[in-house]
Design an enzyme around this catalytic site. Structure first.
Site, PDB file in Angstrom:
ATOM      1  N   ARG A  97      -7.460   2.243  34.618  1.00 44.58           N
ATOM      2  CA  ARG A  97      -8.490   1.771  33.698  1.00 44.58           C
ATOM      3  C   ARG A  97      -8.979   0.398  34.160  1.00 44.58           C
ATOM      4  O   ARG A  97      -8.195  -0.398  34.666  1.00 44.58           O
ATOM      5  CB  ARG A  97      -7.918   1.630  32.285  1.00 44.58           C
ATOM      6  N   TYR A 242     -11.615   8.199  37.198  1.00 43.63           N
ATOM      7  CA  TYR A 242     -10.184   8.178  36.904  1.00 43.63           C
ATOM      8  C   TYR A 242      -9.873   8.209  35.412  1.00 43.63           C
ATOM      9  O   TYR A 242     -10.533   7.534  34.618  1.00 43.63           O
ATOM     10  CB  TYR A 242      -9.545   6.911  37.518  1.00 43.63           C
ATOM     11  N   LYS A 251      -9.017   7.520  25.617  1.00 47.37           N
ATOM     12  CA  LYS A 251      -9.022   6.128  25.152  1.00 47.37           C
ATOM     13  C   LYS A 251     -10.366   5.751  24.503  1.00 47.37           C
ATOM     14  O   LYS A 251     -10.415   5.059  23.494  1.00 47.37           O
ATOM     15  CB  LYS A 251      -8.727   5.187  26.315  1.00 47.37           C
ATOM     16  N   HIS A 271      -2.457   3.833  19.048  1.00 43.07           N
ATOM     17  CA  HIS A 271      -1.889   4.113  20.367  1.00 43.07           C
ATOM     18  C   HIS A 271      -0.391   4.381  20.187  1.00 43.07           C
ATOM     19  O   HIS A 271       0.448   3.542  20.482  1.00 43.07           O
ATOM     20  CB  HIS A 271      -2.127   2.883  21.255  1.00 43.07           C
ATOM     21  N   SER A 293       0.795   0.441  27.235  1.00 48.01           N
ATOM     22  CA  SER A 293       0.629   1.438  28.289  1.00 48.01           C
ATOM     23  C   SER A 293       1.788   1.380  29.281  1.00 48.01           C
ATOM     24  O   SER A 293       2.216   0.291  29.686  1.00 48.01           O
ATOM     25  CB  SER A 293      -0.674   1.170  29.035  1.00 48.01           C
ATOM     26  N   CYS A 295       4.991   2.015  29.071  1.00 46.77           N
ATOM     27  CA  CYS A 295       6.267   1.423  28.627  1.00 46.77           C
ATOM     28  C   CYS A 295       7.222   2.502  28.125  1.00 46.77           C
ATOM     29  O   CYS A 295       8.142   2.206  27.369  1.00 46.77           O
ATOM     30  CB  CYS A 295       6.041   0.397  27.526  1.00 46.77           C
ATOM     31  N   ASP A 318       0.909   9.805  23.078  1.00 48.51           N
ATOM     32  CA  ASP A 318       0.037   8.650  23.363  1.00 48.51           C
ATOM     33  C   ASP A 318      -0.822   8.198  22.187  1.00 48.51           C
ATOM     34  O   ASP A 318      -1.060   7.006  22.047  1.00 48.51           O
ATOM     35  CB  ASP A 318      -0.876   8.999  24.556  1.00 48.51           C
ATOM     36  N   ARG A 412      -0.369   9.957  38.032  1.00 42.92           N
ATOM     37  CA  ARG A 412      -0.263  10.686  36.754  1.00 42.92           C
ATOM     38  C   ARG A 412      -0.045  12.171  36.937  1.00 42.92           C
ATOM     39  O   ARG A 412      -0.422  12.745  37.961  1.00 42.92           O
ATOM     40  CB  ARG A 412      -1.572  10.501  35.966  1.00 42.92           C
TER      41      ARG A 412
HETATM   42  O1  O2Y Z   1      -6.096   6.689  32.029  1.00 39.56           O
HETATM   43  C1  O2Y Z   1      -5.666   5.963  32.923  1.00 39.56           C
HETATM   44  O2  O2Y Z   1      -6.339   5.640  33.869  1.00 39.56           O
HETATM   45  C2  O2Y Z   1      -4.328   5.488  32.869  1.00 39.56           C
HETATM   46  S1  O2Y Z   1      -4.106   4.746  31.360  1.00 39.56           S
HETATM   47  C3  O2Y Z   1      -3.300   5.839  30.292  1.00 39.56           C
HETATM   48  C4  O2Y Z   1      -3.205   7.185  30.542  1.00 39.56           C
HETATM   49  C5  O2Y Z   1      -2.526   7.990  29.655  1.00 39.56           C
HETATM   50  C6  O2Y Z   1      -1.978   7.424  28.550  1.00 39.56           C
HETATM   51  N1  O2Y Z   1      -2.093   6.113  28.305  1.00 39.56           N
HETATM   52  C7  O2Y Z   1      -2.722   5.318  29.153  1.00 39.56           C
HETATM   53  C8  O2Y Z   1      -2.802   3.877  28.783  1.00 39.56           C
HETATM   54  O3  O2Y Z   1      -3.323   3.039  29.499  1.00 39.56           O
HETATM   55  O4  O2Y Z   1      -2.321   3.543  27.692  1.00 39.56           O
HETATM   56 MN    MN Z   2      -1.662   5.107  26.482  1.00 44.32          MN
END
Ligand code: O2Y
Ligand code: MN
Length: 628
Positions: A97, A242, A251, A271, A293, A295, A318, A412
């Site tokens: 992100r 991505y 998100k 979250h 994120s 953790c 999530d 991932r």
């Molecule tokens: O989506 C991304 O690029 C990674 S970030 C993410 C992915 C799945 C679950 N949570 C997150 C997060 O940043 O909290």
């Molecule tokens: Mn997340």
């Protein structure tokens, strides 16, 4: 290219002269679209000028066709050792992100971000600046590509807590991933006949021209922009293919747009993982937990308890959408349909449930690959057969002595929820599951006890507001430092954090108010060793929380909250754990912590901070001042 495209078109501009026959193989597709969806598609086509249009209907065959297309183009590689599993390798500049390029667009700045001005609690863009940014990016951005129309539901389609979206994307990788992560299908199209939807437009930002051969991971990192417009229910994402930047249901919608909807409609979009836990006597409770994120939310949501007789079942890992029902019971749904979990560190020891579920129908992104068609990453803890070699996420030969990681730290797996062997029986319940405990947590090497309970709801809201955690690879940040991450929502707030706190505080009046906890699995001793074994042993903490909620476990008061009374945390057969260190509340540490929290809340939230938060902060400072 279809003839209707005009470089100067804007998405709101009406122009009906689309040559549908040029871009659609099957014109009957259009009849399946409810009128508002058709209008949205038209506007997207006029703006982005795709060569082709494809309506995704969510079938198994459609997914197989798209996966085969991605394979032919070299954008996905089949992992022979697994069943229907695929590997995507992204452009190395597009791996996480990008918070620096993610903005909330509202009429008034104050509606989007809190008092302070340095962007710690989100970035704002004016409508005028956004229109300019959009005009610089989207016109013609899908030339040479297919636009996929993806109608999706966040949450069970018939749930009063669910919401609908339609994503237009020029990335087939996004289409196949959305197919896993959200509910897509005829019932969604049906629901769209009666219900409004969030309009999501995504482009990788790399139109194909004859001089521009297809890159395997097209993107435009220098001009990436992820914009949420909560007032009109729109999301525009440009330049990144991505995860959270491009799978817009996750998100962008389920947290940023939904948190704002939730405030207006009296619910919560958080979250948080959702788990069900059953004790050896067969009594069951549901809990939610918010950790920043990367953790360990996925590991906790799928935990195999180390305590005999206990069982954990997973509702989600999530995101939780929650609402108090008419009986005053908080109920939660998981709006997602899949897992997008961090690969490195996942192993049979740390998360056997995840390791089993990712053996089929999974898209891996940026992990390493073995020469026999398997997967590899740091901490996978698997022996390779003789002669098997590894290539890294960068498609280079890799050995443990390469000096570089095999998998990207934010690599991932993307897997259907229903492949989780411990999926909770109520995972799809339209009414959601009843929540009895809310757990906040972070990665805190020093000073923060293993578990403590809030004195009451207001104090619990303060604990959420004061959350801090070591940075991880889920976003673009480099290095490990302790960051403020209130409610684990810092990158995901859809509106002013001061108003968010007021919204949480306003929920202090229900007959079944959940209790609030803070946990820290990551405390370390002076030699850098973890104080607590973590993973399945975290069941001991959930057991204590479970018994607290039932009114059975003893606690003692400390300056930060209620911690287990001596003997009340089950430590049976756990050797060499320094309980004193695990629960120490040290004066110097907490003076410094309270100072940092004050500086953050005053500096970042300022006048928007509810007075109650300053009362809670003062009470913490006073309790800490009394420590020996
Ligand atoms: O989506 C991304 O690029 C990674 S970030 C993410 C992915 C799945 C679950 N949570 C997150 C997060 O940043 O909290
Ligand atoms: Mn997340």
């Amino acid at each position: 290219m279809n003839g209707s495209c005009n470089e100067s078109n804007g998405i709101h501009e009406q122009n009906d002269d689309i040559s549908w026959a040029n871009i659609l193989d099957d014109l009957t597709t259009l009849e399946k679209l409810p009128e508002p969806v058709l209008q949205f598609v038209k506007q997207g086509v006029q703006l982005c000028c795709p060569d082709k249009l494809h309506l995704c209907q969510g079938s198994h065959d459609e997914q197989a066709t798209l996966l085969a297309l991605l394979e032919t183009r070299g954008q996905l590689g089949r992992l022979k050792k697994l069943n229907n599993c695929w590997l995507a390798r992204t452009d190395p500049r597009d791996v996480a992100r990008v918070e620096g390029r993610t903005v909330m667009v509202t009429k008034n700045r104050r509606d989007a971000v809190a008092g302070g001005d340095n962007g710690a609690l989100g970035r704002w863009m004016s409508l005028e600046d956004f229109e300019r940014a959009k005009a610089e990016r989207f016109p013609g951005c899908m030339k040479g590509r297919t636009m996929y129309v993806m109608p999706f539901s966040m949450g069970p389609v018939n749930s009063p807590l669910a919401k609908l979206g339609v994503e237009l994307t020029d990335s087939p990788y996004v289409a196949v991933s959305m197919h896993i992560m959200t509910r897509v299908g005829p019932e969604v199209l049906q629901a769209l006949q009666q219900n409004d939807f969030v309009r999501c437009l995504h482009s990788v930002g790399a139109p194909c021209t004859s001089t521009d051969p297809r890159a395997t991971w097209p993107c435009d990192p220098d001009r990436t922009l992820i914009a949420q417009l909560p007032e009109s229910g729109e999301i525009f994402s440009y330049g990144s293919g991505y995860g959270g930047n491009s799978l817009l249901g996750k998100k962008c919608f389920a947290l940023r747009i939904a948190s704002r909807m939730a405030r207006e409609q009296g619910w919560l979009a958080e979250h948080m993982l959702i788990l069900g836990i059953t004790n050896p006597q067969g009594r069951k409770k549901y809990m939610v937990a918010a950790f920043p994120s990367a953790c360990g939310k996925t590991n906790l949501a799928m935990m195999t308890p180390a305590l005999p007789g206990w069982k954990v079942e997973c509702v989600g890992d999530d995101i939780a959408w929650m609402k108090f029902d008419e009986q005053g019971q908080l109920r939660a749904i998981n709006p997602e349909f899949g897992f997008f979990g961090v690969a490195p560190g996942t192993s049979i020891k740390t998360n056997p449930v995840a390791m089993k579920m990712i053996q089929s129908n999974t898209i891996f992104t940026n992990v390493g690959k073995t020469s026999d068609g398997g997967i590899y990453w740091e901490g996978i803890d698997e022996k390779l057969a003789k002669g098997v070699t590894i290539r890294s996420w960068l498609d280079e030969p890799w050995t443990p002595s390469s000096g570089e990681p095999c998998a990207h730290p934010n690599s991932r797996f993307c897997t259907p929820l229903q492949q989780c062997s411990i999926l909770d029986p109520a995972w799809d319940d339209p009414q959601g599951v009843p929540i009895e405990a809310i757990i906040f947590g972070g990665r805190r090497p020093q000073g923060v006890p293993l578990v403590y309970e809030a004195f009451n709801w207001k104090h619990g809201v303060f604990i959420g507001a004061a959350m801090r955690s070591e940075s991880t690879a889920a976003a673009e940040f480099k290095g490990k430092h302790i960051m403020h991450d209130p409610f684990a929502m810092r990158p995901f707030f859809g509106y002013n954090f001061g108003d968010y706190l007021a919204h949480w505080l306003s929920m202090d009046k229900h007959s079944h108010q959940p209790r609030i906890y803070h946990v820290n699995w990551f405390g370390k001793d002076a030699d850098g060793h973890f104080l607590w074994p973590g993973f399945g042993q975290n069941a001991r903490v959930l057991d204590w929380i479970f018994r607290r909620v039932e009114g059975e476990a003893e606690a003692i008061e400390t300056a930060v909250g209620l911690v287990p009374a001596p003997g009340s945390l089950n430590m049976q057969e756990l050797e060499a754990v320094d309980e004193e260190a695990l629960f120490s509340v040290e004066k110097g540490f907490w003076e410094d912590e309270a100072r940092k929290v004050r500086a953050f809340l005053e500096g970042q939230v300022g006048n928007d901070l509810p007075a109650e938060m300053l009362i809670q902060l003062k009470q913490l400072e006073e309790r800490v001042a009394e420590l020996p």
